[in-house]
Scaffold this active site. Sequence first.
Site: not given
Ligand code: ATP
Length: 328
Positions: A111, A193, A196
Amino acid sequence: MKRCLSGIKPTGMLTLGNYIGAIRQFVTLQDEYEMFIFIANLHAITVAQDPKELKTNTKNLIALYLACGLDPEKVTLFLQSDVKEHAELGWILTCHSYMGELSRMTQYKDKIAKGETNITAGLFTYPALMAGDIILYDADVVPVGIDQKQHVELCRDIVERFNNAHGDTFTSPQPMTPKVGAKIMDLQDPTKKMSKSEDNPKGTIALLDEPSVARKKIKSAITDSIGIVQYDIENQPGIANLLTIHSCLSGQSIEDIVQQFEGKGYGDFKGVVAQGVFDFLTDLQAKHNEILTSKIIEKTLEEGAAKATLVARNKMYKVKKKLGLQVF
Ligand code: ATP
Ligand code: LTN
């Protein structure tokens, strides 16, 4: 029985990455471990949230946990803010974390590198809150995607420091990442990655996307000009990502899928992956809708909070005694 704990933030729509990297593991582990799975809503507010959206996302997340196959009879499912001990231990661990180690966490560093200026103190200290989430329940294992591994490792350092200073108090957790699917990539930029909170929805498959829209997204995923369906992350990251997605949803190994598509083009391959995603979402969303219209969410959260509070309160009493906060 060993304990297992994990959580997901109710920020935006859950993605296929969240399912494959995290929830899918929760479901397979629920028979082997005493499980605690929660909605990390205190983590969500480290960045500004619209309260209405937060409420909707929270309901959707709990319904998706259930729709994906988590069984409230086996798993303690709860909302983080319902168990006040999370915030309490989070503060205590903030006082056992160093500025240096927190500033080395990649999510914070990314960030800063992006030049973001509205970073809250909560976002900076959130790995200490996360450490508290885990050790409040003496979790042995923490299933997460690869991006969260670093935070579980920091948690282990904090446990060691705390136990050295105050005597054996907490269990040191092990991060657990899936062998295949620990990092699902963005469909439009397979070096990044799938996330969301991504602005470009074309690269992300939300679990609540219209299945036909999701099918189109797979079909227009970025690939390469090599034209051979094989697993080569370096030179064919887009195809490698689609192979991973298909393997995780179909249960077939990547090698078997590669063999199946020998001599065939990307069009055929994408068609099959897209159909798999379409079928998976159709089935999941039917269950999700059924759950949303029932009263099961309320009941699950209420019972989960009561069960989690029992464990958390007991642990906090011991922690406060060790620290000299509990006088009588
Ligand atoms: P944000 O974008 O809001 O940071 P995020 O999609 O990264 O959210 P998190 O809530 O941070 O989601 O993650 C929830 C779980 O899903 C964590 O264990 C994270 O490691 C896993 N996760 C998130 N994105 C991925 C991905 N692209 N592939 C595999 N695991 C993921
Ligand atoms: N920080 C994690 C969510 C999270 C979590 C946890 C995961 C909060 N507390 C405890 C595992 C264990 C995230 O941003 N995905």
